[in-house]
Design a protein around this motif. Structure first.
Motif, PDB file in Angstrom:
ATOM      1  N   LEU A  87       4.148  -9.119   2.719  1.00  0.00           N
ATOM      2  CA  LEU A  87       3.573  -8.319   1.640  1.00  0.00           C
ATOM      3  C   LEU A  87       4.661  -7.517   0.936  1.00  0.00           C
ATOM      4  O   LEU A  87       5.505  -6.904   1.585  1.00  0.00           O
ATOM      5  CB  LEU A  87       2.537  -7.350   2.196  1.00  0.00           C
ATOM      6  CG  LEU A  87       1.258  -7.971   2.705  1.00  0.00           C
ATOM      7  CD1 LEU A  87       0.462  -6.943   3.502  1.00  0.00           C
ATOM      8  CD2 LEU A  87       0.441  -8.516   1.572  1.00  0.00           C
ATOM      9  N   LYS A  88       4.615  -7.506  -0.382  1.00  0.00           N
ATOM     10  CA  LYS A  88       5.516  -6.664  -1.171  1.00  0.00           C
ATOM     11  C   LYS A  88       4.993  -5.231  -1.122  1.00  0.00           C
ATOM     12  O   LYS A  88       3.828  -4.992  -0.794  1.00  0.00           O
ATOM     13  CB  LYS A  88       5.545  -7.139  -2.620  1.00  0.00           C
ATOM     14  CG  LYS A  88       6.248  -8.468  -2.813  1.00  0.00           C
ATOM     15  CD  LYS A  88       6.282  -8.832  -4.286  1.00  0.00           C
ATOM     16  CE  LYS A  88       6.983 -10.148  -4.524  1.00  0.00           C
ATOM     17  NZ  LYS A  88       7.021 -10.487  -5.964  1.00  0.00           N
ATOM     18  N   PRO A  89       5.833  -4.249  -1.507  1.00  0.00           N
ATOM     19  CA  PRO A  89       5.352  -2.862  -1.595  1.00  0.00           C
ATOM     20  C   PRO A  89       4.193  -2.752  -2.592  1.00  0.00           C
ATOM     21  O   PRO A  89       3.996  -3.629  -3.435  1.00  0.00           O
ATOM     22  CB  PRO A  89       6.572  -2.094  -2.101  1.00  0.00           C
ATOM     23  CG  PRO A  89       7.736  -2.926  -1.696  1.00  0.00           C
ATOM     24  CD  PRO A  89       7.254  -4.350  -1.796  1.00  0.00           C
ATOM     25  N   CYS A  90       3.474  -1.667  -2.505  1.00  0.00           N
ATOM     26  CA  CYS A  90       2.339  -1.437  -3.396  1.00  0.00           C
ATOM     27  C   CYS A  90       2.785  -1.521  -4.859  1.00  0.00           C
ATOM     28  O   CYS A  90       3.777  -0.897  -5.243  1.00  0.00           O
ATOM     29  CB  CYS A  90       1.739  -0.067  -3.122  1.00  0.00           C
ATOM     30  SG  CYS A  90       0.361   0.348  -4.220  1.00  0.00           S
ATOM     31  N   ALA A 144       4.712   2.238  -2.187  1.00  0.00           N
ATOM     32  CA  ALA A 144       4.688   2.460  -0.736  1.00  0.00           C
ATOM     33  C   ALA A 144       4.766   1.139   0.025  1.00  0.00           C
ATOM     34  O   ALA A 144       4.322   0.098  -0.460  1.00  0.00           O
ATOM     35  CB  ALA A 144       3.416   3.208  -0.345  1.00  0.00           C
ATOM     36  N   THR A 145       5.319   1.203   1.221  1.00  0.00           N
ATOM     37  CA  THR A 145       5.412   0.012   2.062  1.00  0.00           C
ATOM     38  C   THR A 145       4.454   0.059   3.248  1.00  0.00           C
ATOM     39  O   THR A 145       4.405  -0.871   4.041  1.00  0.00           O
ATOM     40  CB  THR A 145       6.850  -0.179   2.580  1.00  0.00           C
ATOM     41  OG1 THR A 145       7.244   1.001   3.287  1.00  0.00           O
ATOM     42  CG2 THR A 145       7.815  -0.455   1.436  1.00  0.00           C
ATOM     43  N   ASP A 146       3.693   1.127   3.368  1.00  0.00           N
ATOM     44  CA  ASP A 146       2.701   1.253   4.445  1.00  0.00           C
ATOM     45  C   ASP A 146       1.415   0.561   3.992  1.00  0.00           C
ATOM     46  O   ASP A 146       0.516   1.189   3.427  1.00  0.00           O
ATOM     47  CB  ASP A 146       2.451   2.722   4.773  1.00  0.00           C
ATOM     48  CG  ASP A 146       1.593   2.907   6.010  1.00  0.00           C
ATOM     49  OD1 ASP A 146       1.313   1.908   6.705  1.00  0.00           O
ATOM     50  OD2 ASP A 146       1.192   4.056   6.277  1.00  0.00           O
ATOM     51  N   CYS A 191      -1.883   5.225  -1.601  1.00  0.00           N
ATOM     52  CA  CYS A 191      -2.701   5.459  -2.800  1.00  0.00           C
ATOM     53  C   CYS A 191      -4.070   4.769  -2.747  1.00  0.00           C
ATOM     54  O   CYS A 191      -4.864   4.903  -3.664  1.00  0.00           O
ATOM     55  CB  CYS A 191      -1.949   5.023  -4.055  1.00  0.00           C
ATOM     56  SG  CYS A 191      -1.834   3.234  -4.283  1.00  0.00           S
ATOM     57  N   GLN A 192      -4.319   4.024  -1.673  1.00  0.00           N
ATOM     58  CA  GLN A 192      -5.599   3.342  -1.452  1.00  0.00           C
ATOM     59  C   GLN A 192      -5.865   2.166  -2.400  1.00  0.00           C
ATOM     60  O   GLN A 192      -7.003   1.711  -2.515  1.00  0.00           O
ATOM     61  CB  GLN A 192      -6.777   4.327  -1.499  1.00  0.00           C
ATOM     62  CG  GLN A 192      -6.669   5.459  -0.497  1.00  0.00           C
ATOM     63  CD  GLN A 192      -6.518   4.962   0.926  1.00  0.00           C
ATOM     64  OE1 GLN A 192      -7.295   4.150   1.377  1.00  0.00           O
ATOM     65  NE2 GLN A 192      -5.500   5.431   1.621  1.00  0.00           N
ATOM     66  N   ALA A 193      -4.826   1.670  -3.096  1.00  0.00           N
ATOM     67  CA  ALA A 193      -5.008   0.452  -3.899  1.00  0.00           C
ATOM     68  C   ALA A 193      -5.474  -0.644  -2.942  1.00  0.00           C
ATOM     69  O   ALA A 193      -4.969  -0.760  -1.827  1.00  0.00           O
ATOM     70  CB  ALA A 193      -3.694   0.058  -4.566  1.00  0.00           C
ATOM     71  N   THR A 194      -6.451  -1.430  -3.375  1.00  0.00           N
ATOM     72  CA  THR A 194      -7.083  -2.413  -2.488  1.00  0.00           C
ATOM     73  C   THR A 194      -7.293  -3.731  -3.201  1.00  0.00           C
ATOM     74  O   THR A 194      -7.600  -3.761  -4.396  1.00  0.00           O
ATOM     75  CB  THR A 194      -8.470  -1.891  -2.025  1.00  0.00           C
ATOM     76  OG1 THR A 194      -8.297  -0.620  -1.409  1.00  0.00           O
ATOM     77  CG2 THR A 194      -9.135  -2.841  -1.056  1.00  0.00           C
ATOM     78  N   ILE A 195      -7.166  -4.812  -2.435  1.00  0.00           N
ATOM     79  CA  ILE A 195      -7.537  -6.140  -2.931  1.00  0.00           C
ATOM     80  C   ILE A 195      -8.326  -6.827  -1.823  1.00  0.00           C
ATOM     81  O   ILE A 195      -7.999  -6.684  -0.645  1.00  0.00           O
ATOM     82  CB  ILE A 195      -6.309  -6.957  -3.362  1.00  0.00           C
ATOM     83  CG1 ILE A 195      -6.753  -8.176  -4.139  1.00  0.00           C
ATOM     84  CG2 ILE A 195      -5.444  -7.360  -2.198  1.00  0.00           C
ATOM     85  CD1 ILE A 195      -5.643  -8.811  -4.943  1.00  0.00           C
TER      86      ILE A 195
END
Length: 66
Positions: free
Chosen positions: A3-6, A11-13, A30-34
């Motif tokens: 996975l690439k960073p957000c 972020a990388t977590d 940041c809670q970005a989701t897919i």
């Protein structure tokens, strides 16, 4: 597939969870989701679900705008 960073905050977590119905990737900062494969019901085991949804979710997460 790594996975690439957000794409939003860098972020990388990043968390990736696969169930029999979907794969969800979430930035813990940041809670970005897919989510991919939601409720299709065509997978009988977790390995098949990871193959079906995992690859698609990671490809979508790693895609960046030109």
């Amino acid at each position: 597939m790594e996975l690439k960073p957000c794409p939003f905050c860098g972020a990388t977590d990043i968390s990736k969870v696969t169930t029999l119905r979907y794969t969800e990737i979430v930035c813990r900062k940041c809670q970005a989701t897919i989510v991919r494969g939601l409720f299709c019901g065509k997978c009988d085991d977790l390995a098949q679900a990871e193959e079906e949804f995992g690859r698609e979710a990671v490809e979508a997460w790693n895609r960046r705008a030109d």
